[in-house]
Design an enzyme around this catalytic site. Structure first.
Site, PDB file in Angstrom:
ATOM      1  N   SER A 118      -6.155   4.152  19.539  1.00  0.00           N
ATOM      2  CA  SER A 118      -5.411   4.805  18.456  1.00  0.00           C
ATOM      3  C   SER A 118      -5.908   6.216  18.218  1.00  0.00           C
ATOM      4  O   SER A 118      -5.273   6.971  17.495  1.00  0.00           O
ATOM      5  CB  SER A 118      -5.624   4.055  17.143  1.00  0.00           C
ATOM      6  OG  SER A 118      -5.279   2.724  17.266  1.00  0.00           O
ATOM      7  N   HIS A 139       0.033   4.499  23.959  1.00  0.00           N
ATOM      8  CA  HIS A 139      -0.287   4.031  22.609  1.00  0.00           C
ATOM      9  C   HIS A 139       0.913   3.354  21.949  1.00  0.00           C
ATOM     10  O   HIS A 139       1.856   4.018  21.504  1.00  0.00           O
ATOM     11  CB  HIS A 139      -0.777   5.234  21.762  1.00  0.00           C
ATOM     12  CG  HIS A 139      -1.143   4.880  20.365  1.00  0.00           C
ATOM     13  ND1 HIS A 139      -0.839   5.666  19.279  1.00  0.00           N
ATOM     14  CD2 HIS A 139      -1.803   3.800  19.876  1.00  0.00           C
ATOM     15  CE1 HIS A 139      -1.285   5.086  18.194  1.00  0.00           C
ATOM     16  NE2 HIS A 139      -1.870   3.958  18.519  1.00  0.00           N
ATOM     17  N   GLU A 151       3.483   6.369  22.056  1.00  0.00           N
ATOM     18  CA  GLU A 151       2.981   7.723  22.289  1.00  0.00           C
ATOM     19  C   GLU A 151       2.332   7.756  23.672  1.00  0.00           C
ATOM     20  O   GLU A 151       1.524   6.875  23.984  1.00  0.00           O
ATOM     21  CB  GLU A 151       1.902   8.105  21.267  1.00  0.00           C
ATOM     22  CG  GLU A 151       2.442   8.506  19.917  1.00  0.00           C
ATOM     23  CD  GLU A 151       1.327   8.892  18.938  1.00  0.00           C
ATOM     24  OE1 GLU A 151       1.453   9.946  18.303  1.00  0.00           O
ATOM     25  OE2 GLU A 151       0.345   8.145  18.788  1.00  0.00           O
ATOM     26  N   ASN A 189      -1.118   8.587  13.991  1.00  0.00           N
ATOM     27  CA  ASN A 189      -2.294   8.254  13.175  1.00  0.00           C
ATOM     28  C   ASN A 189      -2.966   9.470  12.546  1.00  0.00           C
ATOM     29  O   ASN A 189      -3.646   9.345  11.533  1.00  0.00           O
ATOM     30  CB  ASN A 189      -3.295   7.444  13.993  1.00  0.00           C
ATOM     31  CG  ASN A 189      -2.774   6.042  14.222  1.00  0.00           C
ATOM     32  OD1 ASN A 189      -2.075   5.493  13.378  1.00  0.00           O
ATOM     33  ND2 ASN A 189      -3.078   5.471  15.368  1.00  0.00           N
TER      34      ASN A 189
END
Ligand code: NAD
Length: 290
Positions: A118, A139, A151, A189
């Site tokens: 992450s 991701h 991602e 994130n």
């Protein structure tokens, strides 16, 4: 050409990635440290597939065929025939490095290696493997079978062929790709976790209770889930590691992890996966813990 996919870590993300990969027709080897983790993971996947059957999204035959394409393993040598391995183990750089050290000697020279991290540096993780050109970040979002986005993150050495193969693989799972540069926590994130951390500060400073904060953001900002509920869903250990990566990597005090988040993690209250976090999940309905 990807046919066999290996997944390291049968936690919430590894199981989700196994689920969508097998559903798309790939043969999947799901590797973890203990057979208990594997069994629990396979049971979760079966439960999630069964929910898709009852929602009319899958037939029971598709559920059975999907499950049959996944084999669990506690032996790294079973990853030898895979064309792509996606590492989805605990968000801890030393754990991930150890895993790469263990699996690289087993993999085919042409196999691609990806991480579902992450927040950690793809370039740094790639440099700890024997194949930085064949390494990248893929991701997925949680829950994987539901969330549309993936991602893609290239490290400095990632080859164009690796990127294209990863992009085609993600497209074959019926997901939408967004490309992020290799900076701490990428796009989703980088934006989401500081908001969650701020919600925890709001709780820590007594501005509102768990219920007040989640209700405020659901009804006041139209978020489908409150930030504390979301933190529990992500896992508070994962939230803390991401904040630490942002804090260390960007050296800005605005990313300081809230001490209350640290305390919950120290208590082993990691959210849904451990039965307790900002809510207590051990009863019929989740009850706020503050
Ligand atoms: P989790 O705690 O649910 O699962 C981690 C799994 O890794 C466990 O089953 C554990 O036994 C296994 N593991 C630990 N060390 C291992 C080793 N040496 N070899 C094999 N398996 C090992 O965690 P998760 O939420 O599934 O997160 C996994 C990864 O995905 C992390 O990098 C995390 O940052 C990332 N991620 C998480 C989310 C989320 O919302 N939770 C979203 C996107 C990405």
């Amino acid at each position: 050409m990807i046919k066999n996919v290996g997944i390291v870590g049968a936690g919430q993300m590894g199981c989700g990635i196994a689920h969508v990969s097998a559903l798309a027709g790939y043969t999947v080897t799901l590797y973890d440290l203990s057979s208990e983790r594997i069994e629990a993971g396979l049971a979760t996947i079966n439960g999630n597939l069964a929910r898709q059957v009852s929602n009319g999204k899958l037939t029971d035959e598709e559920r059975r065929d999907t499950l049959a394409r996944i084999s669990g393993s506690v032996d790294v040598n079973d990853l030898a025939p895979t064309d792509l391995v996606i590492e989805a183990a605990t968000e801890d750089e030393s754990v991930k490095r150890k895993i790469f050290g263990k699996i690289c000697p087993v993999l085919k020279p042409e196999a691609l290696l990806a991480t579902n991290t992450s927040s950690l540096s793809i370039t740094r993780l790639a440099a700890s493997t024997d194949r930085p050109e064949q390494f990248m970040g893929i991701h997925f979002m949680n829950p994987v079978p539901v969330m549309k986005l993936v991602e893609l993150v290239r490290g400095i050495a990632t080859g164009e062929k690796t990127f294209k193969t990863a992009k085609d693989f993600v497209a074959s799972l019926d997901k939408t790709v967004t490309v992020a540069e290799d900076f701490p926590a990428f796009i989703v994130n980088r934006i989401l976790l500081p908001m969650i951390n701020e919600a925890i500060y709001t709780l820590y400073e007594g501005v509102g209770s768990v219920d007040a904060i989640d209700t405020a953001m659901k009804l006041g900002a139209n978020h489908p889930m409150g930030p504390l509920q979301l933190a529990d869903f992500i896992g508070l250990d994962t939230c803390l590691s991401i904040m630490q990566v942002l804090h260390d990597g960007l050296a800005d005090s605005k990313y300081r992890p809230c001490p209350l988040l640290v305390k919950y993690v120290e208590a082993g209250w990691l959210g849904r996966k451990s039965g307790r976090g900002f809510y207590d999940y051990r009863g019929e309905v989740p009850v706020p813990t503050r």
